[in-house]
Design a protein around this motif. Structure first.
Motif, PDB file in Angstrom:
ATOM      1  N   ASP A  69      13.949 -28.645  11.996  1.00 47.19           N
ATOM      2  CA  ASP A  69      13.098 -29.722  12.491  1.00 47.19           C
ATOM      3  C   ASP A  69      13.268 -29.876  13.996  1.00 47.19           C
ATOM      4  OD1 ASP A  69      11.273 -31.808  12.338  1.00 47.19           O
ATOM      5  OD2 ASP A  69      12.835 -33.312  11.985  1.00 47.19           O
ATOM      6  N   GLY A  70      12.158 -29.865  14.718  1.00 43.05           N
ATOM      7  CA  GLY A  70      12.188 -29.992  16.171  1.00 43.05           C
ATOM      8  C   GLY A  70      12.384 -28.668  16.893  1.00 43.05           C
ATOM      9  N   GLY A  71      12.573 -27.587  16.147  1.00 39.44           N
ATOM     10  CA  GLY A  71      12.795 -26.275  16.748  1.00 39.44           C
ATOM     11  C   GLY A  71      11.499 -25.547  17.047  1.00 39.44           C
ATOM     12  N   ASP A  72      11.662 -24.307  17.422  1.00 40.45           N
ATOM     13  CA  ASP A  72      10.524 -23.451  17.745  1.00 40.45           C
ATOM     14  C   ASP A  72      10.482 -22.278  16.791  1.00 40.45           C
ATOM     15  OD1 ASP A  72       9.754 -24.945  20.009  1.00 40.45           O
ATOM     16  OD2 ASP A  72      11.276 -23.945  21.214  1.00 40.45           O
ATOM     17  N   ALA A  73       9.332 -21.664  16.687  1.00 40.52           N
ATOM     18  CA  ALA A  73       9.153 -20.471  15.864  1.00 40.52           C
ATOM     19  C   ALA A  73       8.078 -19.595  16.485  1.00 40.52           C
ATOM     20  CB  ALA A  73       8.756 -20.856  14.442  1.00 40.52           C
ATOM     21  N   VAL A  74       8.112 -18.326  16.124  1.00 41.62           N
ATOM     22  CA  VAL A  74       7.073 -17.392  16.525  1.00 41.62           C
ATOM     23  C   VAL A  74       6.390 -16.922  15.245  1.00 41.62           C
ATOM     24  CG1 VAL A  74       6.555 -15.167  17.597  1.00 41.62           C
ATOM     25  CG2 VAL A  74       8.315 -16.650  18.569  1.00 41.62           C
ATOM     26  N   VAL A  75       5.078 -17.051  15.193  1.00 43.57           N
ATOM     27  CA  VAL A  75       4.289 -16.695  14.019  1.00 43.57           C
ATOM     28  C   VAL A  75       3.418 -15.492  14.367  1.00 43.57           C
ATOM     29  CG1 VAL A  75       2.547 -17.487  12.375  1.00 43.57           C
ATOM     30  CG2 VAL A  75       4.246 -19.106  13.276  1.00 43.57           C
ATOM     31  N   THR A  76       3.450 -14.480  13.515  1.00 44.65           N
ATOM     32  CA  THR A  76       2.596 -13.312  13.685  1.00 44.65           C
ATOM     33  C   THR A  76       1.642 -13.261  12.506  1.00 44.65           C
ATOM     34  OG1 THR A  76       4.319 -12.125  14.866  1.00 44.65           O
ATOM     35  CG2 THR A  76       2.537 -10.811  13.958  1.00 44.65           C
ATOM     36  N   VAL A  77       0.371 -13.135  12.793  1.00 47.77           N
ATOM     37  CA  VAL A  77      -0.661 -13.132  11.760  1.00 47.77           C
ATOM     38  C   VAL A  77      -1.238 -11.731  11.669  1.00 47.77           C
ATOM     39  CG1 VAL A  77      -2.812 -14.179  10.995  1.00 47.77           C
ATOM     40  CG2 VAL A  77      -1.187 -15.526  12.323  1.00 47.77           C
ATOM     41  N   ARG A  78      -1.364 -11.266  10.439  1.00 45.97           N
ATOM     42  CA  ARG A  78      -1.900  -9.930  10.205  1.00 45.97           C
ATOM     43  C   ARG A  78      -3.318 -10.024   9.656  1.00 45.97           C
ATOM     44  NH1 ARG A  78      -1.578  -8.192   4.749  1.00 45.97           N
ATOM     45  NH2 ARG A  78      -0.857  -9.874   3.451  1.00 45.97           N
ATOM     46  N   SER A  79      -4.023  -8.933   9.753  1.00 45.33           N
ATOM     47  CA  SER A  79      -5.358  -8.844   9.186  1.00 45.33           C
ATOM     48  C   SER A  79      -5.243  -8.733   7.677  1.00 45.33           C
ATOM     49  CB  SER A  79      -6.055  -7.601   9.750  1.00 45.33           C
ATOM     50  OG  SER A  79      -7.201  -7.302   9.008  1.00 45.33           O
ATOM     51  N   LYS A  80      -6.055  -9.477   6.970  1.00 46.61           N
ATOM     52  CA  LYS A  80      -5.991  -9.460   5.506  1.00 46.61           C
ATOM     53  C   LYS A  80      -6.468  -8.127   4.939  1.00 46.61           C
ATOM     54  CE  LYS A  80      -6.870 -12.494   1.646  1.00 46.61           C
ATOM     55  NZ  LYS A  80      -7.316 -13.792   1.247  1.00 46.61           N
ATOM     56  N   ASP A  81      -7.447  -7.507   5.566  1.00 50.03           N
ATOM     57  CA  ASP A  81      -7.975  -6.260   5.008  1.00 50.03           C
ATOM     58  C   ASP A  81      -7.235  -5.010   5.488  1.00 50.03           C
ATOM     59  OD1 ASP A  81      -8.957  -6.609   7.549  1.00 50.03           O
ATOM     60  OD2 ASP A  81     -10.954  -5.843   7.114  1.00 50.03           O
ATOM     61  N   LYS A  82      -6.836  -4.938   6.724  1.00 46.57           N
ATOM     62  CA  LYS A  82      -6.180  -3.736   7.248  1.00 46.57           C
ATOM     63  C   LYS A  82      -4.661  -3.886   7.379  1.00 46.57           C
ATOM     64  CE  LYS A  82     -10.035  -1.554   8.022  1.00 46.57           C
ATOM     65  NZ  LYS A  82     -10.460  -0.432   7.268  1.00 46.57           N
ATOM     66  N   GLY A  83      -4.166  -5.120   7.453  1.00 47.21           N
ATOM     67  CA  GLY A  83      -2.732  -5.343   7.561  1.00 47.21           C
ATOM     68  C   GLY A  83      -2.189  -5.250   8.971  1.00 47.21           C
ATOM     69  N   GLY A  84      -3.034  -4.989   9.963  1.00 47.50           N
ATOM     70  CA  GLY A  84      -2.570  -4.882  11.343  1.00 47.50           C
ATOM     71  C   GLY A  84      -2.390  -6.247  11.995  1.00 47.50           C
ATOM     72  N   ARG A  85      -1.609  -6.286  13.045  1.00 51.24           N
ATOM     73  CA  ARG A  85      -1.331  -7.528  13.771  1.00 51.24           C
ATOM     74  C   ARG A  85      -2.580  -8.014  14.499  1.00 51.24           C
ATOM     75  NH1 ARG A  85       3.633  -8.590  16.136  1.00 51.24           N
ATOM     76  NH2 ARG A  85       4.080  -6.405  15.775  1.00 51.24           N
ATOM     77  N   LEU A  86      -2.933  -9.285  14.275  1.00 49.37           N
ATOM     78  CA  LEU A  86      -4.078  -9.879  14.968  1.00 49.37           C
ATOM     79  C   LEU A  86      -3.632 -10.710  16.159  1.00 49.37           C
ATOM     80  CD1 LEU A  86      -6.343 -11.105  12.034  1.00 49.37           C
ATOM     81  CD2 LEU A  86      -6.707  -9.159  13.542  1.00 49.37           C
ATOM     82  N   VAL A  87      -2.650 -11.588  15.924  1.00 50.15           N
ATOM     83  CA  VAL A  87      -2.213 -12.488  16.986  1.00 50.15           C
ATOM     84  C   VAL A  87      -0.797 -12.966  16.677  1.00 50.15           C
ATOM     85  CG1 VAL A  87      -3.190 -14.566  15.898  1.00 50.15           C
ATOM     86  CG2 VAL A  87      -2.884 -14.515  18.363  1.00 50.15           C
ATOM     87  N   SER A  88      -0.029 -13.220  17.724  1.00 52.29           N
ATOM     88  CA  SER A  88       1.283 -13.866  17.604  1.00 52.29           C
ATOM     89  C   SER A  88       1.224 -15.145  18.424  1.00 52.29           C
ATOM     90  CB  SER A  88       2.402 -12.970  18.140  1.00 52.29           C
ATOM     91  OG  SER A  88       2.587 -11.862  17.302  1.00 52.29           O
ATOM     92  N   TRP A  89       1.739 -16.227  17.831  1.00 55.16           N
ATOM     93  CA  TRP A  89       1.671 -17.511  18.524  1.00 55.16           C
ATOM     94  C   TRP A  89       2.968 -18.284  18.367  1.00 55.16           C
ATOM     95  CZ3 TRP A  89       1.498 -21.622  14.892  1.00 55.16           C
ATOM     96  CH2 TRP A  89       1.053 -21.301  13.618  1.00 55.16           C
ATOM     97  N   SER A  90       3.229 -19.135  19.345  1.00 54.44           N
ATOM     98  CA  SER A  90       4.414 -19.990  19.333  1.00 54.44           C
ATOM     99  C   SER A  90       4.090 -21.273  18.596  1.00 54.44           C
ATOM    100  CB  SER A  90       4.854 -20.329  20.757  1.00 54.44           C
ATOM    101  OG  SER A  90       5.177 -19.145  21.446  1.00 54.44           O
ATOM    102  N   ALA A  91       5.095 -21.800  17.880  1.00 50.95           N
ATOM    103  CA  ALA A  91       4.877 -23.011  17.095  1.00 50.95           C
ATOM    104  C   ALA A  91       6.044 -23.977  17.260  1.00 50.95           C
ATOM    105  CB  ALA A  91       4.714 -22.655  15.621  1.00 50.95           C
ATOM    106  N   ARG A  92       5.724 -25.239  17.099  1.00 49.04           N
ATOM    107  CA  ARG A  92       6.733 -26.298  17.041  1.00 49.04           C
ATOM    108  C   ARG A  92       6.943 -26.608  15.566  1.00 49.04           C
ATOM    109  NH1 ARG A  92       4.857 -29.261  20.590  1.00 49.04           N
ATOM    110  NH2 ARG A  92       3.260 -30.266  19.366  1.00 49.04           N
ATOM    111  N   VAL A  93       8.196 -26.658  15.134  1.00 50.98           N
ATOM    112  CA  VAL A  93       8.542 -26.879  13.733  1.00 50.98           C
ATOM    113  C   VAL A  93       8.798 -28.358  13.492  1.00 50.98           C
ATOM    114  CG1 VAL A  93      10.172 -26.295  11.888  1.00 50.98           C
ATOM    115  CG2 VAL A  93       9.621 -24.600  13.642  1.00 50.98           C
TER     116      VAL A  93
END
Length: 180
Positions: A69-93
């Protein structure tokens, strides 16, 4: 301003459509080195109210390592059909407290996406007692795509998927073919 809006739209649309997101807690850099302690994990989620919601750390649920709680995280989102990386974003937890209106709304969304739950309708009560509900809210920063591979060793586990075949198996298979 336009660049930030486009990034926000990309984060929302990609995360909404992806069944899994890859999350690394602890505020580690977007491109980890070999000495990072917290692994990047694939986690199922629900996108609602401008954030990704995750349930876990309870019996039979996904682990949420490094998501404090209150920390940070890095989220990487992949394409649902090909599985490749679409975007990586920083998040507040943010960890949500059971029984609050925001917790109830998030659980309502998560309940519909949880597959193979052992307790069916009693699941929200079990989550309130035994699990953590975490909100990952984008901070607006997206990471560029890496130059090389970010392949990592799998998390150690006792599960196996492949064993040696018995020595007699090829002979048995050939016999069956000859009979036909």
């Amino acid at each position: 301003m336009t660049h930030e809006l486009l990034d926000r739209a990309l984060i929302e649309e990609a995360t909404k459509k992806s069944g899994l997101i890859w999350v690394r807690g602890g505020g580690l850099p977007a491109h980890p080195g070999p000495g990072d302690e917290v692994p990047t994990r694939p986690l199922w989620h629900v996108w609602a109210d401008g954030a990704a919601f995750l349930i876990g750390d309870g019996p039979g649920e996904q682990p949420l390592p490094g998501l404090a709680d209150g920390g940070d995280a890095v989220v990487t989102v992949r394409s649902k059909d090909k599985g490749g990386r679409l975007v990586s974003w920083s998040a507040r937890v943010t960890e949500l407290t059971a029984g609050t209106p925001e917790w109830e709304a998030a659980v309502g969304e998560l309940k519909g996406k949880r597959l193979n739950a052992p307790d069916g309708e009693a699941m929200p009560e079990r989550w309130a007692r035994e699990c953590r509900l975490v909100r990952l809210e984008p901070t607006g920063a997206t990471a560029g795509l890496p130059d090389g591979s970010l392949a990592q060793r799998p998390v150690p586990t006792s599960a196996t998927t492949r064993q040696e075949i018995p020595a007699a198996l090829p002979r048995l298979l050939l016999k069956r073919r000859k009979r036909r």
